[in-house]
Write an enzyme that holds these catalytic residues in place. Structure first.
Site, short mmCIF file in Angstrom:
data_model
loop_
_atom_site.label_atom_id
_atom_site.label_comp_id
_atom_site.label_asym_id
_atom_site.label_seq_id
_atom_site.Cartn_x
_atom_site.Cartn_y
_atom_site.Cartn_z
N THR A 243 0.86 -1.19 0.00
CA THR A 243 0.00 0.00 0.00
C THR A 243 0.89 1.23 0.00
O THR A 243 0.68 2.19 -0.75
CB THR A 243 -0.93 -0.02 1.24
OG1 THR A 243 -1.79 -1.16 1.13
CG2 THR A 243 -1.76 1.25 1.34
N ASN B 176 -5.62 -9.22 -8.15
CA ASN B 176 -5.85 -9.90 -6.87
C ASN B 176 -7.27 -10.44 -6.78
O ASN B 176 -7.57 -11.29 -5.95
CB ASN B 176 -5.59 -8.95 -5.69
CG ASN B 176 -6.39 -7.68 -5.78
OD1 ASN B 176 -6.20 -6.90 -6.72
ND2 ASN B 176 -7.30 -7.47 -4.85
N GLN C 244 0.65 -9.66 -6.58
CA GLN C 244 0.17 -11.04 -6.76
C GLN C 244 0.99 -11.80 -7.81
O GLN C 244 0.66 -12.93 -8.15
CB GLN C 244 -1.31 -11.05 -7.16
CG GLN C 244 -2.23 -10.39 -6.16
CD GLN C 244 -2.35 -11.15 -4.84
OE1 GLN C 244 -1.94 -12.31 -4.73
NE2 GLN C 244 -2.91 -10.50 -3.83
N SER D 144 5.02 -7.07 -1.94
CA SER D 144 4.67 -7.17 -0.52
C SER D 144 5.05 -8.55 0.02
O SER D 144 4.67 -9.57 -0.57
CB SER D 144 3.17 -6.95 -0.37
OG SER D 144 2.78 -7.10 0.96
N HIS E 218 4.14 -10.29 2.68
CA HIS E 218 3.19 -11.25 3.30
C HIS E 218 2.40 -12.05 2.27
O HIS E 218 1.66 -12.97 2.62
CB HIS E 218 2.27 -10.57 4.32
CG HIS E 218 1.17 -9.72 3.78
ND1 HIS E 218 -0.14 -10.15 3.73
CD2 HIS E 218 1.15 -8.45 3.30
CE1 HIS E 218 -0.90 -9.18 3.25
NE2 HIS E 218 -0.14 -8.13 2.98
N THR F 40 13.23 4.66 10.22
CA THR F 40 14.13 3.51 10.42
C THR F 40 13.55 2.27 9.76
O THR F 40 12.37 1.95 9.95
CB THR F 40 14.34 3.26 11.93
OG1 THR F 40 14.83 4.47 12.49
CG2 THR F 40 15.32 2.13 12.18
N CYS G 122 -9.09 -6.05 1.65
CA CYS G 122 -9.17 -4.62 1.93
C CYS G 122 -10.53 -4.05 1.57
O CYS G 122 -10.93 -3.01 2.04
CB CYS G 122 -8.11 -3.87 1.13
SG CYS G 122 -6.54 -4.69 1.12
N1 PMP Z 1 -1.88 -4.61 -4.29
C1 PMP Z 1 -2.45 -5.81 -4.44
C2 PMP Z 1 -2.70 -6.32 -5.83
C3 PMP Z 1 -2.80 -6.57 -3.33
O1 PMP Z 1 -3.36 -7.77 -3.50
C4 PMP Z 1 -2.53 -6.06 -2.04
C5 PMP Z 1 -2.91 -6.84 -0.80
N2 PMP Z 1 -4.26 -7.23 -0.75
C6 PMP Z 1 -1.94 -4.79 -1.92
C7 PMP Z 1 -1.61 -4.10 -3.06
C8 PMP Z 1 -1.62 -4.18 -0.58
O2 PMP Z 1 -0.53 -4.82 -0.01
P1 PMP Z 1 -0.14 -4.60 1.53
O3 PMP Z 1 -1.08 -5.47 2.31
O4 PMP Z 1 1.28 -5.03 1.63
O5 PMP Z 1 -0.31 -3.16 1.83
#
Ligand code: PMP
Length: 373
Positions: A70, A146, A176, A196, A198, A234, A317
Site C-alpha cells: 500500500t 488480486n 500477486q 509485498s 506477506h 528507520t 481490503c
Molecule cells: N496490491 C495488491 C494487488 C494486493 O493484493 C494487495 C494486498 N491485498 C496490496 C496491493 C496491498 O498490499 P499490503 O497489504 O502489503 O499493503
C-alpha cells in the site's frame, strides 16, 4: 483448516520467525547509526536489495524498502506526480491502494483516466491506446489481478507508452505476481514495481518499490532521509531480513508448476458439481473465482468455514464493502457477483488437501441448495 485465501495473505515460513528474532533481539542495531554493528546491519539490507533485484531479473535500478505494498503504491504514484499539464492513466482493475490514490488525484483536479477491463479481466489495450498521449505522466497497471488472477500484458503497455508518451512512467503493482509467476522486470520494461512480503510467506507490513532510477520520483514524506531519501523512517530490519529468508526459499518456477496442478485438480472436482461456475481467467494459477448460483458468496464462505475451509470474498481490503467493482467492470451481473467467492492457493499445499477442499465445497453447496429449495 484448509486455507484458500492466500491472495489475502499467506502464513509466514517458520524460518522467517528465526530470522526475525535474530535481527530483532541479537542484531537489533539501527542501520543508519555509525557503529560497526550498525554498518553490518546496513550491509545486510543492501544484500537483501540485491537479492530482490536478482529475483526481479533487474539489471539496473534499486529497491526502496517500505511498510508494504500500500505504501509502495502510494510512493510510486504520489512520488511521480508533477505540477503542470499532466495526465494519469490507471486500469479500472487496480487494488484500492492504487485505485483510491487515483480517485484522490482526480479530486485534487488532476486529469485522470480509468481504462476498463475486457471480458478476460485484462486492461483493454485499445481503450488504453486512446487515452495515452504526450501529456501522460504515469500509467499504473497491475501485473496480476488480486480479484481474478488475470494477467495484464505489461510489455505491450510499455510498448504503447514508448510510442505515444515516451517520457511517461509505467508503474506495476506486482503484489500477486512477484515470487509467484515467472517474469523479469527488464522484460516487462516497467519503471517502478511494487511488492509485498506477506503474499509470499514473509512478514506483514514489509514490502518494497523497485525503481529503475532514484531520480524518477520524489519522496512523499519528510524525515531522516533513509532509503535514499525516498522513504524516511528507520527500516524494519527484522521484517526485511525475514522477507529475505522467504525470498531465498522460494523456487518460483517449481511452485508455479505445482500450483498449476493443484488448480487443475481443484477445478476438476468443483466443476463436477453443477451450479458451481469456475471463472478461470487463464491468468495466474494462484487465483480464481467461483460462482455459487442461487447462494450468496458470504453465506457460502461462513458455511465453508464451519466445515474447515476458508475462502475469500475478493480483496480483504474491500471485502466488507458490498459488490465487487472488478467483476462488475468485466461485465458480471449483480447476482453473479453476490454469489461469488475468491479461491487462492499457495505452493505448499498438497494435492490431497486440495482434493478434500474441493469435495467439501461441492458438498456444502449441494446441501445449501437442498436447504433453500
Ligand atoms: N496490491 C495488491 C494487488 C494486493 O493484493 C494487495 C494486498 N491485498 C496490496 C496491493 C496491498 O498490499 P499490503 O497489504 O502489503 O499493503
Amino acid at each position: 483448516m484448509i486455507f484458500l485465501d492466500n491472495a489475502g495473505t499467506t502464513s509466514m515460513f517458520k524460518e522467517c520467525v528465526e530470522t526475525y528474532s535474530f535481527y530483532a533481539c541479537d542484531n537489533f542495531y539501527n542501520p543508519s547509526a555509525v557503529s560497526r554493528k550498525s554498518a553490518f546491519v546496513h550491509a545486510k539490507l543492501d544484500e537483501v536489495r540485491r537479492d530482490v533485484l536478482k529475483k526481479l531479473g533487474a539489471v539496473k535500478g534499486s529497491v526502496i524498502f517500505t511498510g508494504g505494498a500500500t505504501e509502495s503504491n502510494n510512493l510510486a504514484i504520489y512520488g511521480a506526480v508533477k505540477n503542470g499539464d499532466f495526465e494519469y492513466v490507471f486500469s479500472s482493475g487496480e487494488h484500492p491502494s492504487v485505485y483510491n490514490v487515483a480517485k484522490a488525484l482526480e479530486l485534487e483536479g488532476k486529469k485522470v483516466h480509468f481504462v476498463n477491463l475486457d471480458k478476460d479481466g485484462r486492461v483493454n489495450l485499445s481503450e488504453l491506446e486512446k487515452v495515452v498521449n504526450n501529456k501522460t505522466r504515469l500509467i499504473s497497471c497491475m501485473l496480476v489481478s488480486n480479484e481474478t488472477g488475470a494477467i495484464n500484458d505489461i510489455k505491450k503497455i510499455v510498448e504503447l507508452k514508448n510510442q505515444l508518451a515516451p517520457k511517461a512512467l509505467v508503474h506495476v503493482d506486482a503484489v500477486q505476481g512477484f515470487m509467484k509467476i515467472p517474469f523479469s522486470v527488464e522484460d516487462l520494461g516497467a519503471d517502478m514495481l511494487s511488492f509485498s512480503a506477506h503474499k509470499f510467506h514473509g512478514p506483514k507490513g514489509v514490502g518494497g518499490l523497485y525503481v529503475r532510477s532514484m531520480q524518477l520520483i520524489k519522496n512523499i514524506f519528510d524525515g531522516g532521509g533513509q532509503e535514499f531519501g525516498l522513504r524516511s523512517g528507520t527500516e524494519n530490519v527484522p521484517g526485511i531480513m525475514a522477507m529475505q529468508t522467504a525470498l531465498l526459499k522460494i523456487d518460483v518456477k517449481e511452485n508455479y508448476k505445482h500450483v498449476s496442478k493443484l488448480k487443475e485438480k481443484f477445478n476438476e472436482i468443483v466443476g463436477q458439481e453443477s451450479g458451481i461456475k469456475v471463472l478461470d481467467f487463464l491468468g495466474s494459477p494462484y487465483i480464481e473465482v467461483l460462482i455459487f448460483s442461487g447462494v450468496k458468496g458470504e453465506t457460502m464462505l461462513h458455511a465453508l468455514e464451519e466445515k474447515g475451509v476458508i475462502v475469500g470474498l475478493g480483496s480483504a481490503c474491500s471485502a466488507k464493502k458490498a459488490g465487487n467493482r472488478i467483476l462488475e467492470n468485466i461485465g458480471y451481473n449483480k447476482d453473479e457477483i453476490l454469489s461469488s467467492c475468491r479461491v487462492s492457493f499457495n505452493a505448499y499445499m498438497s494435492e490431497s488437501e486440495i482434493e478434500e477442499a474441493g469435495k467439501i465445497i461441492a458438498m456444502v453447496y449441494k446441501d445449501m441448495l437442498k436447504r433453500l429449495s
